[in-house]
Design a protein around this motif. Structure first.
Motif, PDB file in Angstrom:
ATOM      1  N   THR A   1     132.300  82.474 -47.389  1.00 51.58           N
ATOM      2  CA  THR A   1     132.123  80.844 -47.902  1.00 51.58           C
ATOM      3  C   THR A   1     130.534  79.796 -47.520  1.00 51.58           C
ATOM      4  OG1 THR A   1     134.657  80.764 -46.859  1.00 51.58           O
ATOM      5  CG2 THR A   1     132.924  78.447 -46.830  1.00 51.58           C
ATOM      6  N   LEU A   2     130.688  79.793 -47.968  1.00 52.34           N
ATOM      7  CA  LEU A   2     129.005  79.252 -47.851  1.00 52.34           C
ATOM      8  C   LEU A   2     128.839  77.444 -47.235  1.00 52.34           C
ATOM      9  CD1 LEU A   2     125.478  78.448 -49.377  1.00 52.34           C
ATOM     10  CD2 LEU A   2     126.313  77.250 -50.230  1.00 52.34           C
ATOM     11  N   LEU A   3     128.528  78.224 -45.929  1.00 53.57           N
ATOM     12  CA  LEU A   3     128.102  77.538 -45.116  1.00 53.57           C
ATOM     13  C   LEU A   3     126.293  77.072 -44.438  1.00 53.57           C
ATOM     14  CD1 LEU A   3     129.230  75.943 -42.429  1.00 53.57           C
ATOM     15  CD2 LEU A   3     129.547  77.652 -41.078  1.00 53.57           C
ATOM     16  N   ALA A   4     125.300  76.984 -45.600  1.00 55.98           N
ATOM     17  CA  ALA A   4     124.853  76.585 -45.149  1.00 55.98           C
ATOM     18  C   ALA A   4     124.341  75.402 -45.122  1.00 55.98           C
ATOM     19  CB  ALA A   4     123.666  76.157 -46.807  1.00 55.98           C
ATOM     20  N   ALA A   5     125.131  73.826 -44.717  1.00 58.17           N
ATOM     21  CA  ALA A   5     125.291  73.072 -43.356  1.00 58.17           C
ATOM     22  C   ALA A   5     125.776  73.309 -42.656  1.00 58.17           C
ATOM     23  CB  ALA A   5     125.940  71.968 -44.591  1.00 58.17           C
ATOM     24  N   HIS A   6     125.366  74.563 -41.968  1.00 55.12           N
ATOM     25  CA  HIS A   6     125.628  74.462 -40.146  1.00 55.12           C
ATOM     26  C   HIS A   6     125.042  74.493 -38.752  1.00 55.12           C
ATOM     27  CE1 HIS A   6     127.050  78.547 -37.666  1.00 55.12           C
ATOM     28  NE2 HIS A   6     127.723  77.404 -37.363  1.00 55.12           N
ATOM     29  N   ALA A   7     123.727  73.949 -39.739  1.00 54.81           N
ATOM     30  CA  ALA A   7     122.369  72.940 -38.959  1.00 54.81           C
ATOM     31  C   ALA A   7     121.295  72.784 -39.233  1.00 54.81           C
ATOM     32  CB  ALA A   7     122.334  73.999 -38.089  1.00 54.81           C
ATOM     33  N   ILE A   8     120.564  71.554 -38.659  1.00 46.94           N
ATOM     34  CA  ILE A   8     119.050  71.471 -39.462  1.00 46.94           C
ATOM     35  C   ILE A   8     118.608  72.923 -39.160  1.00 46.94           C
ATOM     36  CG2 ILE A   8     117.436  69.556 -40.211  1.00 46.94           C
ATOM     37  CD1 ILE A   8     119.984  68.821 -41.310  1.00 46.94           C
ATOM     38  N   PRO A   9     117.444  73.550 -39.840  1.00 46.74           N
ATOM     39  CA  PRO A   9     116.929  74.639 -39.651  1.00 46.74           C
ATOM     40  C   PRO A   9     115.596  74.282 -38.983  1.00 46.74           C
ATOM     41  CG  PRO A   9     116.901  74.444 -41.915  1.00 46.74           C
ATOM     42  CD  PRO A   9     117.801  73.441 -40.947  1.00 46.74           C
ATOM     43  N   LYS A  10     115.135  74.647 -37.749  1.00 43.26           N
ATOM     44  CA  LYS A  10     113.958  73.865 -36.992  1.00 43.26           C
ATOM     45  C   LYS A  10     112.385  73.530 -38.207  1.00 43.26           C
ATOM     46  CE  LYS A  10     113.548  75.860 -33.016  1.00 43.26           C
ATOM     47  NZ  LYS A  10     113.247  78.126 -32.107  1.00 43.26           N
ATOM     48  N   GLU A  11     112.509  75.019 -39.380  1.00 45.10           N
ATOM     49  CA  GLU A  11     111.268  73.999 -40.338  1.00 45.10           C
ATOM     50  C   GLU A  11     111.632  73.055 -40.985  1.00 45.10           C
ATOM     51  OE1 GLU A  11     112.276  76.154 -39.827  1.00 45.10           O
ATOM     52  OE2 GLU A  11     113.590  76.773 -42.491  1.00 45.10           O
ATOM     53  N   TRP A  12     112.907  72.014 -41.226  1.00 43.26           N
ATOM     54  CA  TRP A  12     113.832  70.963 -41.725  1.00 43.26           C
ATOM     55  C   TRP A  12     113.892  69.775 -40.597  1.00 43.26           C
ATOM     56  CZ3 TRP A  12     112.811  70.453 -46.788  1.00 43.26           C
ATOM     57  CH2 TRP A  12     112.506  71.480 -47.859  1.00 43.26           C
ATOM     58  N   ARG A  13     113.443  70.073 -39.270  1.00 41.97           N
ATOM     59  CA  ARG A  13     113.991  69.300 -38.285  1.00 41.97           C
ATOM     60  C   ARG A  13     113.238  67.522 -38.428  1.00 41.97           C
ATOM     61  NH1 ARG A  13     117.509  70.642 -34.170  1.00 41.97           N
ATOM     62  NH2 ARG A  13     118.882  72.126 -35.363  1.00 41.97           N
ATOM     63  N   PRO A  14     112.151  67.639 -39.631  1.00 43.05           N
ATOM     64  CA  PRO A  14     110.922  66.157 -38.876  1.00 43.05           C
ATOM     65  C   PRO A  14     112.089  65.461 -40.420  1.00 43.05           C
ATOM     66  CG  PRO A  14     109.528  68.124 -38.818  1.00 43.05           C
ATOM     67  CD  PRO A  14     110.904  69.121 -39.489  1.00 43.05           C
ATOM     68  N   ASN A  15     112.437  66.464 -41.645  1.00 43.76           N
ATOM     69  CA  ASN A  15     113.041  65.912 -42.623  1.00 43.76           C
ATOM     70  C   ASN A  15     114.247  66.452 -43.323  1.00 43.76           C
ATOM     71  OD1 ASN A  15     112.876  65.439 -44.914  1.00 43.76           O
ATOM     72  ND2 ASN A  15     111.323  66.297 -46.151  1.00 43.76           N
ATOM     73  N   ARG A  16     115.019  66.127 -42.411  1.00 48.87           N
ATOM     74  CA  ARG A  16     116.649  66.344 -42.689  1.00 48.87           C
ATOM     75  C   ARG A  16     116.544  65.919 -44.296  1.00 48.87           C
ATOM     76  NH1 ARG A  16     120.801  65.736 -38.427  1.00 48.87           N
ATOM     77  NH2 ARG A  16     121.908  65.591 -40.121  1.00 48.87           N
ATOM     78  N   GLU A  17     116.407  65.361 -44.701  1.00 48.23           N
ATOM     79  CA  GLU A  17     117.192  64.973 -46.046  1.00 48.23           C
ATOM     80  C   GLU A  17     115.947  66.082 -47.236  1.00 48.23           C
ATOM     81  OE1 GLU A  17     114.801  62.289 -44.485  1.00 48.23           O
ATOM     82  OE2 GLU A  17     116.764  61.757 -43.525  1.00 48.23           O
ATOM     83  N   GLY A  18     115.472  66.797 -46.201  1.00 50.00           N
ATOM     84  CA  GLY A  18     114.463  67.852 -47.339  1.00 50.00           C
ATOM     85  C   GLY A  18     115.272  68.553 -47.589  1.00 50.00           C
ATOM     86  N   TYR A  19     116.075  68.998 -46.076  1.00 53.21           N
ATOM     87  CA  TYR A  19     117.076  70.259 -46.037  1.00 53.21           C
ATOM     88  C   TYR A  19     118.843  70.301 -47.108  1.00 53.21           C
ATOM     89  CZ  TYR A  19     119.825  74.268 -44.193  1.00 53.21           C
ATOM     90  OH  TYR A  19     121.077  75.408 -45.020  1.00 53.21           O
ATOM     91  N   ILE A  20     118.919  68.710 -46.630  1.00 52.25           N
ATOM     92  CA  ILE A  20     120.144  68.519 -47.455  1.00 52.25           C
ATOM     93  C   ILE A  20     120.216  68.532 -49.092  1.00 52.25           C
ATOM     94  CG2 ILE A  20     121.675  66.888 -48.063  1.00 52.25           C
ATOM     95  CD1 ILE A  20     120.819  66.171 -44.870  1.00 52.25           C
ATOM     96  N   LYS A  21     118.306  67.964 -49.450  1.00 50.63           N
ATOM     97  CA  LYS A  21     118.321  68.495 -51.294  1.00 50.63           C
ATOM     98  C   LYS A  21     118.115  69.358 -51.689  1.00 50.63           C
ATOM     99  CE  LYS A  21     114.692  66.152 -54.186  1.00 50.63           C
ATOM    100  NZ  LYS A  21     113.543  66.651 -54.273  1.00 50.63           N
TER     101      LYS A  21
END
Ligand code: NIG
Ligand code: FE
Length: 403
Positions: free
Chosen positions: A170-190
């Protein structure tokens, strides 16, 4: 073609409802295997005459191999300090929001090589197999970058090839927002939508996609977007839902036709009826409830609402360092007020449904995989009665004796 007739089974639990009840007990039973599959099951006196090799199980109790429907099997690092902090009153979400929790496992897992992750996970699987687990769902989620999520899923693939336990990735990339993407969560979702999901689908590294939809993790809207895209790539979906607070994750799971919604401590009645209607399995995780000292999910309302119940270990280094699935079932009886039958079905037939393998594993029926546990026990209550005991005297996986 290789045929084997197993006979001398004093008590067989097929897990398929019959006149004896929900566990489908057959006394003095026999099973005919052909290669990896079951081709006949019934009373020994009615066994088909065959030139198959005959194996006497000497009065054993036999049941299907266990299916763990929820694990985070592949991880590195150590979270024991965090465990100590929480026992002093620190909250799980506060630790996560301060960059610890899941994110500290991410750091260690990113730093580990394929081989290191393989070497850490393999003995976990060995112990699970000895306790009777023959199929195990395994999530990514401690990489949180394209490279590291794929690394984890590649390790799952390598383990699946090398180990007798079948893994369901199972892919669970959406487990947490990683540190480097904290200022830009949309960027991680993208990144998940446009890079990770397409790659994982193209390389066939997962059969389903999960999202941690909860406070401190992903919102309902973000979860919907990710899971809808996953469906477009042909993945089945599942959700970590309603664990820390009520978010509507269970309703979303039903709306998307998810295989399962897991945790559910805070599910409401609307979520329950939506899940029942959609046939989405509720995967209950008592190891997590014990570790986080949580109130149990509303088992009675789930049961009365007609939701299928499964039980998993949630094996992970943060909230449930539990490898022992039958012990999880024992805890589900005691803490979650499940009945014995519900708990046993919850780690076999109903767990199989939760991982998309209904009819193939978790039951003894014609056409199912020959994954069998052989016990030296007088009656089935012994399976859950003594904490962490008994283990099967032998495990048959796809028709081969592996323990
Ligand atoms: O299933 N809830 C989210 N994920 C895991 C915990 C992961 C962790 O803390 O490392 C769970 O409980
Ligand atoms: Fe989990």
């Amino acid at each position: 073609m290789n045929r084997t007739l197993l006979y001398g089974i004093r008590r067989l639990l097929t897990m398929c409802q019959n006149e004896s009840g929900a566990l489908g007990v057959i006394e003095d039973a026999a099973i005919l295997l052909e290669d990896k599959k079951i081709i006949w099951v019934g009373a020994e006196t009615q066994a088909p005459s065959t030139d198959a090799k005959r194996v006497d199980l000497n009065g054993a109790l036999v049941m299907p191999g266990f299916v763990d429907p929820h694990t985070h099997l592949v991880f590195a690092g150590d979270r024991s300090r965090e465990y100590g902090l929480r026992l002093k009153g620190a909250s799980y979400v506060e630790i996560l929001e301060a960059g610890g929790g899941i994110l500290s496992t991410v750091e260690a897992t990113r730093a580990a090589s394929h081989q290191e992750l393989f070497d850490l996970a393999k003995p976990r699987l060995d112990r699970m197999l000895r306790r009777g687990v023959t199929t195990c769902e395994a999530k990514s989620g401690y990489g949180l970058s394209a490279e590291s999520e794929i690394k984890i899923l590649e390790v799952v693939k390598q383990l699946n090839a090398a180990h007798s336990v079948d893994l369901v990735p199972t892919l669970l990339a959406a487990h947490a927002i990683p540190k480097e993407w904290r200022p830009n969560r949309e960027g991680y979702i993208k990144l998940i939508l446009e890079e990770i999901l397409p790659k994982v689908a193209k390389e066939d590294l997962a059969t389903s996609c999960d999202v941690f939809c909860d406070r401190g993790a992903f919102t309902l809207e973000e979860s919907r977007q990710i899971l809808n895209t996953a469906k477009q790539y042909g993945l089945a979906v599942r959700i970590h839902a309603e664990e820390i607070e009520a978010t509507g994750g269970a309703r979303l799971a039903a709306e998307l036709g998810a295989l399962s919604a897991d945790h559910l401590e805070h599910i409401d009645d609307e979520g329950i009826s939506a899940m029942a209607k959609a046939g989405t399995v509720a995967v209950l995780l008592p190891g997590t409830a014990v570790t986080l000292r949580m109130a149990p999910p509303p088992t009675k309302r789930l049961r009365e609402g007609g939701v299928t119940l499964a039980v998993g270990t949630d094996l992970n280094p943060g909230t449930s360092y539990l490898e022992d699935l039958p012990l999880a079932a024992t805890l589900a009886c005691g803490l979650f007020h499940m009945t014995f039958e519900e708990a046993l079905l919850g780690i076999t037939k109903h767990a199989a449904k939760a991982v998309g393998l209904a009819g193939k594993v978790g039951e003894i029926s014609v056409g199912a995989q020959a994954d069998l546990l052989v016990y030296d026990l007088p009656n089935e209550e012994h399976l859950l009665y003594k904490f962490g005991q008994p283990s099967p005297v032998s495990v048959i996986k796809s028709g081969q004796v592996v323990v």
